[in-house]
Motif scaffolding. Structure first.
Motif, mmCIF file in Angstrom:
data_model
loop_
_atom_site.group_PDB
_atom_site.id
_atom_site.type_symbol
_atom_site.label_atom_id
_atom_site.label_comp_id
_atom_site.label_asym_id
_atom_site.label_seq_id
_atom_site.Cartn_x
_atom_site.Cartn_y
_atom_site.Cartn_z
ATOM 1 N N THR A 143 -27.482 27.424 35.747
ATOM 2 C CA THR A 143 -26.448 28.435 35.547
ATOM 3 C C THR A 143 -26.993 29.622 34.754
ATOM 4 O O THR A 143 -28.064 29.531 34.134
ATOM 5 N N PRO A 144 -26.263 30.725 34.712
ATOM 6 C CA PRO A 144 -26.681 31.846 33.864
ATOM 7 C C PRO A 144 -26.842 31.443 32.397
ATOM 8 O O PRO A 144 -27.747 31.942 31.710
ATOM 9 N N ASP A 145 -25.990 30.537 31.920
ATOM 10 C CA ASP A 145 -26.128 30.065 30.539
ATOM 11 C C ASP A 145 -27.436 29.305 30.349
ATOM 12 O O ASP A 145 -28.077 29.411 29.288
ATOM 13 N N ASP A 146 -27.831 28.517 31.362
ATOM 14 C CA ASP A 146 -29.111 27.796 31.287
ATOM 15 C C ASP A 146 -30.273 28.781 31.189
ATOM 16 O O ASP A 146 -31.194 28.610 30.374
ATOM 17 N N TRP A 147 -30.240 29.804 32.030
ATOM 18 C CA TRP A 147 -31.320 30.793 32.004
ATOM 19 C C TRP A 147 -31.337 31.543 30.678
ATOM 20 O O TRP A 147 -32.411 31.852 30.150
ATOM 21 N N ALA A 148 -30.166 31.808 30.111
ATOM 22 C CA ALA A 148 -30.115 32.459 28.807
ATOM 23 C C ALA A 148 -30.735 31.574 27.735
ATOM 24 O O ALA A 148 -31.457 32.057 26.847
ATOM 25 N N SER A 149 -30.498 30.267 27.820
ATOM 26 C CA SER A 149 -31.092 29.330 26.860
ATOM 27 C C SER A 149 -32.608 29.308 26.991
ATOM 28 O O SER A 149 -33.330 29.250 25.991
ATOM 29 N N VAL A 150 -33.083 29.338 28.227
ATOM 30 C CA VAL A 150 -34.526 29.363 28.467
ATOM 31 C C VAL A 150 -35.142 30.628 27.882
ATOM 32 O O VAL A 150 -36.190 30.581 27.205
ATOM 33 N N THR A 151 -34.517 31.767 28.135
ATOM 34 C CA THR A 151 -35.034 33.042 27.636
ATOM 35 C C THR A 151 -35.086 33.039 26.112
ATOM 36 O O THR A 151 -36.086 33.465 25.505
ATOM 37 N N GLU A 152 -34.036 32.558 25.489
ATOM 38 C CA GLU A 152 -33.979 32.520 24.029
ATOM 39 C C GLU A 152 -35.025 31.575 23.465
ATOM 40 O O GLU A 152 -35.709 31.895 22.479
ATOM 41 N N ALA A 153 -35.187 30.404 24.077
ATOM 42 C CA ALA A 153 -36.161 29.422 23.589
ATOM 43 C C ALA A 153 -37.582 29.952 23.712
ATOM 44 O O ALA A 153 -38.403 29.778 22.800
ATOM 45 N N ASP A 154 -37.889 30.634 24.827
ATOM 46 C CA ASP A 154 -39.237 31.156 25.020
ATOM 47 C C ASP A 154 -39.524 32.294 24.048
ATOM 48 O O ASP A 154 -40.656 32.442 23.572
ATOM 49 N N ALA A 155 -38.516 33.096 23.755
ATOM 50 C CA ALA A 155 -38.697 34.188 22.792
ATOM 51 C C ALA A 155 -38.920 33.640 21.390
ATOM 52 O O ALA A 155 -39.695 34.206 20.600
ATOM 53 N N GLU A 156 -38.277 32.529 21.078
ATOM 54 C CA GLU A 156 -38.430 31.911 19.765
ATOM 55 C C GLU A 156 -39.809 31.286 19.609
ATOM 56 O O GLU A 156 -40.471 31.448 18.581
ATOM 57 N N ARG A 157 -40.232 30.576 20.636
ATOM 58 C CA ARG A 157 -41.560 29.948 20.661
ATOM 59 C C ARG A 157 -41.931 29.722 22.115
ATOM 60 O O ARG A 157 -41.186 29.086 22.855
ATOM 61 N N ARG A 196 -40.045 21.920 26.759
ATOM 62 C CA ARG A 196 -41.086 21.933 25.720
ATOM 63 C C ARG A 196 -42.008 20.721 25.828
ATOM 64 O O ARG A 196 -43.160 20.779 25.370
ATOM 65 N N ALA A 197 -41.547 19.635 26.449
ATOM 66 C CA ALA A 197 -42.356 18.418 26.568
ATOM 67 C C ALA A 197 -43.286 18.448 27.776
ATOM 68 O O ALA A 197 -44.066 17.509 27.978
ATOM 69 N N LEU A 204 -42.787 28.693 25.675
ATOM 70 C CA LEU A 204 -42.759 27.419 26.372
ATOM 71 C C LEU A 204 -44.153 27.098 26.904
ATOM 72 O O LEU A 204 -44.987 27.996 27.077
ATOM 73 N N PRO A 205 -44.432 25.833 27.197
ATOM 74 C CA PRO A 205 -45.746 25.475 27.764
ATOM 75 C C PRO A 205 -46.014 26.231 29.062
ATOM 76 O O PRO A 205 -45.084 26.588 29.797
ATOM 77 N N GLY A 206 -47.297 26.445 29.336
ATOM 78 C CA GLY A 206 -47.675 27.227 30.510
ATOM 79 C C GLY A 206 -47.133 26.679 31.815
ATOM 80 O O GLY A 206 -46.654 27.443 32.670
ATOM 81 N N TYR A 207 -47.199 25.355 32.006
ATOM 82 C CA TYR A 207 -46.695 24.771 33.246
ATOM 83 C C TYR A 207 -45.190 24.975 33.386
ATOM 84 O O TYR A 207 -44.678 25.179 34.487
#
Length: 287
Positions: A149-163, A132-133, A165-168
């Motif tokens: 890891t798959p858990d990391d990618w799941a966290s990314v997917t959830e965070a982006d769906a919530e709000r 996010r920074a 992420l920056p374009g870069y």
């Protein structure tokens, strides 16, 4: 033409997609020497010797190799390709890439290079906070390199769906060849986005590489090693090319002879190569 040369290996790969009798006749007709179809064992022996990874290989091809979770293959990939930082970090930590695999690679195996440095933003903000920074492409690549890891990618997917992420950050994540398709799809389908993925070498699968990338000799030469490099995925490329071999070449010796003449200098794709060889002989038959 010898089977140890790129042209011979490329032709040999296509001959492996037809019947044994046609392959035998073509080999005799075009003078393809050096033995019949390569075996998995002979391909692995080529990897044991100094072997040069072909230039301009899409990053997704690297992922298919990594999905084998084979230490020998990982060493080949590490040595001959420009892996991104995230893939290097995952390899250094022994994180598996194969679908459904969770057990780390055996601890006795080590790569010749240490893990890349940990980004300061990750230390300060954690995974999602670092993403996010992000305000630059360099920062995006650094933050994305910690998604392992798959858990990391799941966290990314959830965070982006919530709000979002920056374009870069989205860009850096999306061009990772190991980015899950569902996560990548959530980042959007703008033509510029699709163009970036293509430039980064992100493919839908081996069929796309087999049909739509060139030069054909380079693609087919690499696919001839698919049984050793990415045996779990090579069937997709074979299934894509087999109908073209049947339709444009079949058991016609003239078509195979034309292909053998063209294959070393043809700049187009394998799809175009087989069609051209078939068309040349059909046009000749009409005259």
């Amino acid at each position: 033409m010898h089977h140890s040369h790129p042209e011979g290996r490329a032709l040999g790969f296509l001959l492996g997609l037809t019947d044994a009798e046609t392959a035998r006749r073509v080999r005799a007709r075009v003078g393809l020497t050096g033995g019949a179809r390569e075996t998995s064992a002979s391909r692995r022996q080529r990897l044991d010797r100094p072997w040069t990874w072909p230039p301009d290989v899409p990053s997704s091809v690297v992922l298919w190799v990594l999905q084998e979770d084979d230490p020998q293959l990982n060493a080949v990939v590490w040595q001959y390709t420009g892996l991104d930082t995230g893939l290097r970090r995952a390899l250094a930590r022994g994180i598996p890439f194969g679908p459904g695999r969770e057990r780390p690679l055996r601890p006795g195996w080590r790569l010749p290079v240490e893990e890349p440095g940990i980004p300061e933003s990750y230390v300060r903000h954690g995974l999602v906070g670092a993403l996010r920074a992000v305000t630059t492409m360099a920062a995006g690549r650094a933050a994305a390199s910690m998604v392992l890891t798959p858990d990391d990618w799941a966290s990314v997917t959830e965070a982006d769906a919530e709000r979002a992420l920056p374009g870069y950050a989205r860009w850096a994540l999306s061009v990772r060849p190991d980015c899950p398709p569902a996560t990548r799809a959530g980042f959007g389908a703008h033509p510029r986005f699709t163009h970036r993925l293509r430039d980064a070498g992100v493919l839908d699968g081996p069929a796309e590489y087999a049909l739509d990338h060139g030069p054909a000799v380079r693609v087919l030469d690499l696919l001839s090693m698919g049984g050793a490099l990415f045996p779990a995925r090579i069937g997709e490329a074979e299934d894509a090319l087999r109908p073209l071999v049947r339709r444009h070449l079949g058991d016609r010796m003239e078509a195979w002879t034309a292909l053998a003449r063209l294959i070393g200098t043809f700049r187009g794709t394998a799809r175009e190569l087989t069609a051209t060889a078939g068309t040349v002989t059909r046009n000749g038959a009409r005259r």
